[in-house]
Design a protein around this motif. Sequence first.
Motif, PDB file in Angstrom:
ATOM      1  N   SER A   1       0.833  -1.200   0.000  1.00  0.00           N
ATOM      2  CA  SER A   1       0.000   0.000   0.000  1.00  0.00           C
ATOM      3  C   SER A   1       0.870   1.254   0.000  1.00  0.00           C
ATOM      4  O   SER A   1       2.022   1.214   0.459  1.00  0.00           O
ATOM      5  CB  SER A   1      -0.905   0.012   1.233  1.00  0.00           C
ATOM      6  N   PRO A   2       0.363   2.380  -0.493  1.00  0.00           N
ATOM      7  CA  PRO A   2       1.136   3.631  -0.473  1.00  0.00           C
ATOM      8  C   PRO A   2       1.555   4.042   0.942  1.00  0.00           C
ATOM      9  O   PRO A   2       2.695   4.446   1.163  1.00  0.00           O
ATOM     10  CB  PRO A   2       0.168   4.649  -1.086  1.00  0.00           C
ATOM     11  N   ALA A   3       0.621   3.911   1.901  1.00  0.00           N
ATOM     12  CA  ALA A   3       0.939   4.276   3.283  1.00  0.00           C
ATOM     13  C   ALA A   3       2.011   3.353   3.853  1.00  0.00           C
ATOM     14  O   ALA A   3       2.951   3.804   4.525  1.00  0.00           O
ATOM     15  CB  ALA A   3      -0.314   4.219   4.154  1.00  0.00           C
ATOM     16  N   GLY A   4       1.884   2.060   3.576  1.00  0.00           N
ATOM     17  CA  GLY A   4       2.879   1.099   4.057  1.00  0.00           C
ATOM     18  C   GLY A   4       4.242   1.338   3.459  1.00  0.00           C
ATOM     19  O   GLY A   4       5.273   1.248   4.152  1.00  0.00           O
ATOM     20  N   GLN A   5       4.305   1.645   2.178  1.00  0.00           N
ATOM     21  CA  GLN A   5       5.583   1.921   1.525  1.00  0.00           C
ATOM     22  C   GLN A   5       6.220   3.200   2.053  1.00  0.00           C
ATOM     23  O   GLN A   5       7.441   3.278   2.208  1.00  0.00           O
ATOM     24  CB  GLN A   5       5.374   2.007   0.014  1.00  0.00           C
ATOM     25  N   LEU A   6       5.383   4.208   2.340  1.00  0.00           N
ATOM     26  CA  LEU A   6       5.904   5.453   2.911  1.00  0.00           C
ATOM     27  C   LEU A   6       6.484   5.218   4.291  1.00  0.00           C
ATOM     28  O   LEU A   6       7.576   5.717   4.613  1.00  0.00           O
ATOM     29  CB  LEU A   6       4.778   6.495   2.982  1.00  0.00           C
ATOM     30  N   ILE A   7       5.772   4.450   5.117  1.00  0.00           N
ATOM     31  CA  ILE A   7       6.263   4.136   6.463  1.00  0.00           C
ATOM     32  C   ILE A   7       7.577   3.363   6.385  1.00  0.00           C
ATOM     33  O   ILE A   7       8.526   3.638   7.132  1.00  0.00           O
ATOM     34  CB  ILE A   7       5.196   3.331   7.238  1.00  0.00           C
ATOM     35  N   GLU A   8       7.630   2.386   5.489  1.00  0.00           N
ATOM     36  CA  GLU A   8       8.862   1.597   5.348  1.00  0.00           C
ATOM     37  C   GLU A   8      10.018   2.454   4.851  1.00  0.00           C
ATOM     38  O   GLU A   8      11.168   2.252   5.260  1.00  0.00           O
ATOM     39  CB  GLU A   8       8.615   0.437   4.388  1.00  0.00           C
ATOM     40  N   TRP A   9       9.748   3.416   3.994  1.00  0.00           N
ATOM     41  CA  TRP A   9      10.794   4.303   3.487  1.00  0.00           C
ATOM     42  C   TRP A   9      11.319   5.228   4.591  1.00  0.00           C
ATOM     43  O   TRP A   9      12.521   5.475   4.688  1.00  0.00           O
ATOM     44  CB  TRP A   9      10.245   5.140   2.330  1.00  0.00           C
ATOM     45  N   ILE A  10      10.416   5.695   5.461  1.00  0.00           N
ATOM     46  CA  ILE A  10      10.807   6.609   6.536  1.00  0.00           C
ATOM     47  C   ILE A  10      11.541   5.872   7.652  1.00  0.00           C
ATOM     48  O   ILE A  10      12.598   6.305   8.121  1.00  0.00           O
ATOM     49  CB  ILE A  10       9.577   7.342   7.102  1.00  0.00           C
ATOM     50  N   PHE A  11      10.991   4.729   8.080  1.00  0.00           N
ATOM     51  CA  PHE A  11      11.528   4.034   9.250  1.00  0.00           C
ATOM     52  C   PHE A  11      12.395   2.827   8.894  1.00  0.00           C
ATOM     53  O   PHE A  11      12.893   2.139   9.788  1.00  0.00           O
ATOM     54  CB  PHE A  11      10.374   3.577  10.157  1.00  0.00           C
ATOM     55  N   GLN A  12      12.539   2.560   7.614  1.00  0.00           N
ATOM     56  CA  GLN A  12      13.378   1.456   7.138  1.00  0.00           C
ATOM     57  C   GLN A  12      12.889   0.093   7.602  1.00  0.00           C
ATOM     58  O   GLN A  12      13.681  -0.846   7.735  1.00  0.00           O
ATOM     59  CB  GLN A  12      14.836   1.673   7.596  1.00  0.00           C
ATOM     60  N   GLN A  13      11.603  -0.009   7.868  1.00  0.00           N
ATOM     61  CA  GLN A  13      10.999  -1.295   8.198  1.00  0.00           C
ATOM     62  C   GLN A  13       9.485  -1.192   8.055  1.00  0.00           C
ATOM     63  O   GLN A  13       8.917  -0.103   8.235  1.00  0.00           O
ATOM     64  CB  GLN A  13      11.341  -1.734   9.629  1.00  0.00           C
ATOM     65  N   PRO A  14       8.828  -2.284   7.705  1.00  0.00           N
ATOM     66  CA  PRO A  14       7.360  -2.251   7.594  1.00  0.00           C
ATOM     67  C   PRO A  14       6.716  -2.168   8.969  1.00  0.00           C
ATOM     68  O   PRO A  14       7.321  -2.531   9.984  1.00  0.00           O
ATOM     69  CB  PRO A  14       7.038  -3.581   6.905  1.00  0.00           C
ATOM     70  N   VAL A  15       5.495  -1.662   8.995  1.00  0.00           N
ATOM     71  CA  VAL A  15       4.805  -1.528  10.270  1.00  0.00           C
ATOM     72  C   VAL A  15       4.180  -2.845  10.707  1.00  0.00           C
ATOM     73  O   VAL A  15       4.004  -3.092  11.914  1.00  0.00           O
ATOM     74  CB  VAL A  15       3.719  -0.422  10.182  1.00  0.00           C
ATOM     75  N   MET A  16       3.853  -3.728   9.769  1.00  0.00           N
ATOM     76  CA  MET A  16       3.236  -5.006  10.117  1.00  0.00           C
ATOM     77  C   MET A  16       4.162  -5.863  10.976  1.00  0.00           C
ATOM     78  O   MET A  16       5.381  -5.831  10.810  1.00  0.00           O
ATOM     79  CB  MET A  16       2.841  -5.767   8.854  1.00  0.00           C
ATOM     80  N   PHE A  17       3.552  -6.613  11.884  1.00  0.00           N
ATOM     81  CA  PHE A  17       4.260  -7.522  12.789  1.00  0.00           C
ATOM     82  C   PHE A  17       5.249  -6.788  13.694  1.00  0.00           C
ATOM     83  O   PHE A  17       6.332  -7.290  13.996  1.00  0.00           O
ATOM     84  CB  PHE A  17       4.980  -8.623  11.999  1.00  0.00           C
ATOM     85  N   THR A  18       4.858  -5.579  14.099  1.00  0.00           N
ATOM     86  CA  THR A  18       5.650  -4.808  15.050  1.00  0.00           C
ATOM     87  C   THR A  18       4.768  -4.379  16.217  1.00  0.00           C
ATOM     88  O   THR A  18       3.545  -4.517  16.181  1.00  0.00           O
ATOM     89  CB  THR A  18       6.251  -3.550  14.400  1.00  0.00           C
ATOM     90  N   TRP A  19       5.397  -3.816  17.246  1.00  0.00           N
ATOM     91  CA  TRP A  19       4.674  -3.272  18.399  1.00  0.00           C
ATOM     92  C   TRP A  19       3.703  -2.200  17.945  1.00  0.00           C
ATOM     93  O   TRP A  19       2.588  -2.105  18.466  1.00  0.00           O
ATOM     94  CB  TRP A  19       5.682  -2.702  19.374  1.00  0.00           C
ATOM     95  N   TRP A  20       4.104  -1.416  16.961  1.00  0.00           N
ATOM     96  CA  TRP A  20       3.256  -0.337  16.458  1.00  0.00           C
ATOM     97  C   TRP A  20       2.006  -0.881  15.773  1.00  0.00           C
ATOM     98  O   TRP A  20       0.939  -0.265  15.838  1.00  0.00           O
ATOM     99  CB  TRP A  20       4.053   0.546  15.496  1.00  0.00           C
ATOM    100  N   ALA A  21       2.132  -2.013  15.124  1.00  0.00           N
ATOM    101  CA  ALA A  21       0.973  -2.633  14.491  1.00  0.00           C
ATOM    102  C   ALA A  21      -0.050  -3.045  15.542  1.00  0.00           C
ATOM    103  O   ALA A  21      -1.263  -2.858  15.360  1.00  0.00           O
ATOM    104  CB  ALA A  21       1.405  -3.844  13.665  1.00  0.00           C
ATOM    105  N   ALA A  22       0.426  -3.600  16.651  1.00  0.00           N
ATOM    106  CA  ALA A  22      -0.474  -3.972  17.747  1.00  0.00           C
ATOM    107  C   ALA A  22      -1.155  -2.736  18.329  1.00  0.00           C
ATOM    108  O   ALA A  22      -2.342  -2.764  18.679  1.00  0.00           O
ATOM    109  CB  ALA A  22       0.298  -4.715  18.829  1.00  0.00           C
TER     110      ALA A  22
END
Length: 218
Positions: A72-93
């Motif tokens: 997704s665009p939002a997921g790709q932006l987050i991964e580009w900013i933080f160098q990791q996907p948000v899924m399967f992280t504390w932030w996802a929970a």
Amino acid sequence: MDTSFWKPVVLSVEIASVSSVCVLLLGLFFGRLMANREFKGKVLVDTLFLLPLVLPPTVVGFLLIMIFGRNSPAGQLIEWIFQQPVMFTWWAALIASSVVAFPLMYQSSRVGFEAIDRDIENAARVDGANEWKILLFISIPLALKAIISGAILSFARALGEFGATLMFAGNIPGKTQTIPTAIYVAIDSGNMELAWLWVISMIVISFLMLISVHLIRT
């Protein structure tokens, strides 16, 4: 009790606490906004805010994956900013818990703000108070019981979130494994003693939360 019991408990309380702060702020903002505004399509917006309350958790989890997933665009932006996907992280929970808990906070705050006598707020405006002071010193204190009730219910809902968290954040011990997902794994592996300990802890916490809401409203 060893760390295998306490890790999910601590993580659940941590996520639920942070989630409660997030939904408190969002719930106050949107609850106040919706209580004081009349506009075309208000019913649709109100319904949208309450939708996570009635949607199956798996549907919420699926939508979160579609919105924040790696494709997704939002997921790709987050991964580009933080160098990791948000899924399967504390932030996802945290996101999953906040989404399912938000309707309870929003609904409680909106009802609380709608119950305020507008003449009191208007009198403060005549005396020269700005909207921020009216909100902070008049509206919130008058709606405080509803706000606190919403915050408690939101905490309890975030604490018990399972389906959306499992789909979006996974079940990683020490990282995203909360009490509900830990119970699921314990039962699946036949560790009934540990499952019972978590179940009892959830029952006690939820019971105390509901009793608190009842005492506040009476």
